[in-house]
Design an enzyme around this catalytic site. Sequence first.
Site, short mmCIF file in Angstrom:
data_model
loop_
_atom_site.label_atom_id
_atom_site.label_comp_id
_atom_site.label_asym_id
_atom_site.label_seq_id
_atom_site.Cartn_x
_atom_site.Cartn_y
_atom_site.Cartn_z
N HIS A 125 0.88 -1.17 0.00
CA HIS A 125 0.00 0.00 0.00
C HIS A 125 0.92 1.22 0.00
O HIS A 125 2.03 1.17 0.56
CB HIS A 125 -0.85 -0.04 1.27
CG HIS A 125 -1.89 1.02 1.35
ND1 HIS A 125 -1.60 2.31 1.69
CD2 HIS A 125 -3.23 0.99 1.14
CE1 HIS A 125 -2.70 3.03 1.69
NE2 HIS A 125 -3.71 2.24 1.35
N ASP A 203 3.21 -3.93 8.17
CA ASP A 203 2.02 -3.11 7.95
C ASP A 203 0.83 -4.03 8.22
O ASP A 203 0.50 -4.89 7.42
CB ASP A 203 2.04 -2.61 6.51
CG ASP A 203 0.71 -2.00 6.08
OD1 ASP A 203 -0.26 -2.08 6.86
OD2 ASP A 203 0.64 -1.47 4.96
N GLN A 206 -4.33 -4.63 7.22
CA GLN A 206 -5.30 -5.66 6.80
C GLN A 206 -5.15 -6.96 7.57
O GLN A 206 -5.94 -7.89 7.36
CB GLN A 206 -5.14 -5.96 5.29
CG GLN A 206 -5.35 -4.77 4.38
CD GLN A 206 -6.80 -4.29 4.36
OE1 GLN A 206 -7.73 -5.02 4.73
NE2 GLN A 206 -7.01 -3.07 3.91
N LYS A 229 -10.49 0.02 10.32
CA LYS A 229 -10.66 -1.21 9.52
C LYS A 229 -11.08 -2.38 10.39
O LYS A 229 -11.30 -3.47 9.90
CB LYS A 229 -9.35 -1.54 8.81
CG LYS A 229 -8.98 -0.48 7.78
CD LYS A 229 -7.87 -0.94 6.91
CE LYS A 229 -7.22 0.17 6.13
NZ LYS A 229 -7.95 0.53 4.91
N CYS A 369 -4.64 2.11 -3.84
CA CYS A 369 -3.41 2.66 -3.23
C CYS A 369 -2.27 1.65 -3.27
O CYS A 369 -1.45 1.58 -2.34
CB CYS A 369 -3.63 3.11 -1.79
SG CYS A 369 -4.84 4.40 -1.66
N1 PMP Z 1 -1.69 -0.48 4.52
C1 PMP Z 1 -2.64 -1.24 4.00
C2 PMP Z 1 -2.31 -2.65 3.57
C3 PMP Z 1 -3.94 -0.73 3.84
O1 PMP Z 1 -4.89 -1.49 3.32
C4 PMP Z 1 -4.21 0.58 4.26
C5 PMP Z 1 -5.59 1.19 4.10
N2 PMP Z 1 -6.20 0.96 2.87
C6 PMP Z 1 -3.18 1.32 4.82
C7 PMP Z 1 -1.93 0.77 4.93
C8 PMP Z 1 -3.40 2.73 5.29
O2 PMP Z 1 -4.25 2.75 6.38
P1 PMP Z 1 -4.88 4.12 6.91
O3 PMP Z 1 -5.49 4.78 5.71
O4 PMP Z 1 -5.87 3.68 7.90
O5 PMP Z 1 -3.75 4.91 7.49
#
Ligand code: PMP
Length: 412
Positions: A125, A203, A206, A229, A369
């Site tokens: 991401h 990270d 998920q 999430k 993203c």
């Molecule tokens: N890493 C991953 C794998 C994600 O799916 C996301 C959110 N889509 C993020 C980081 C970023 O998370 P946040 O927008 O809650 O900071």
Amino acid sequence: MQTVALDVAAVRRDFPVLDQTVDGKPLVYLDSAASSQKPRQVIDAISRYYLHDHANVHRGVHELARRATEAYESSRERIARWLNAADAHEVVWTRGTSEALNLVAFSLGEGLGPNDEVVISEMEHHSNLVPWQLLSARKGVRLRYTGLTDDGRLDLDHLASLLGPRTRVVSLPHVSNALGTINPVQKIGALVRGRSDAVFILDGAQGAPHLPLDVQALGCDIYAFSGHKMCGPTGIGGLWGRRALLDEMPPYQGGGEMIERVFHEYSTWAEVPHKFEAGTPNIAGTVGLAAAVDYLEDVGLDAIHQHEMALTRRAVSLLSEVDGIRILGPTDLDDRAGVVPFVLEGTSAQDVATILDAQGIAVRAGHHCAQLVVDRFELSATVRASFYLYNSTEEVKRLVAGVETARRLLLP
Ligand code: PMP
């Protein structure tokens, strides 16, 4: 694995938002990988806090300041228990995964230079990519990318070949938001430790919402997560880090709450985790997130994971029968979380998602993203359906019927 039942109808009663129609059709919410819905228990906990207990934390001697501080710090303890952290001081509050990873990239990056390497992957991401690019631009650190296999896994041979004495950081996703892959993080941790002295970061945006977690057993040094999430509110999340490592790391932002003593020329820092928590924090957010963890653990994280796996199996099996569909991610469904990304040959992902929306089905279309993922598979976008504890088999069938409709409407 022992089978644990999840009563979807009972769970759905806790999520008032799901009980609505879109254009006269019952809402099917399949976008939890972007943000989950919130149960009444979480909404009530936030509301109770604001109705009875709010004041600023740490500074006051009055009753409400004491209660707010107690709520804030006991929420941290709740998160520490959920993660199986050795000590609640190892949990740092942030706005979410993005801020946690920016904090880590900045802070660890202070000690790095042009002879150092950071290893990430093409599965990232952008939250686990751009902060390292910023570091690279600031300090000259070399950024190296682990490639992906054709079925959407990290190429571990390639990763092994990138590791060496210059590797100072390895930062990878626990679970991919764009492919659904559950990465073998314990195995990767052993690989990283065997070949380098790097700090190993996960990270967990998920991973945390969907898998039972024990940070001490995972083999990482830092684990980042987002509350929104995992049935919690937006604007709150955090990171777990090994205490000795957090103690060594310099602060990320300056301000109130994070100092020990301020002089004209310099300041000294508060103890971990306060050193990383400048300014008035999202106190109500921590209360909501602690309530979310209570809720998820009451339902049972094993039960949630098994339920999502069952929905994913059903979705992959039924979608595979749609003409012209290509599903991305591991074919071994045991290694896949409740994320099903797909493309329908000859159509745009955006058009498919728009037709699904007209049927009340909420999915996401785009690069999610994770632009390097869609590039790797020579696509510009995918449609992504993502499942959580409140989704039903009936909803999977609605998704598949919706995709069939999109195919009929878009392809003559
Ligand atoms: N890493 C991953 C794998 C994600 O799916 C996301 C959110 N889509 C993020 C980081 C970023 O998370 P946040 O927008 O809650 O900071």
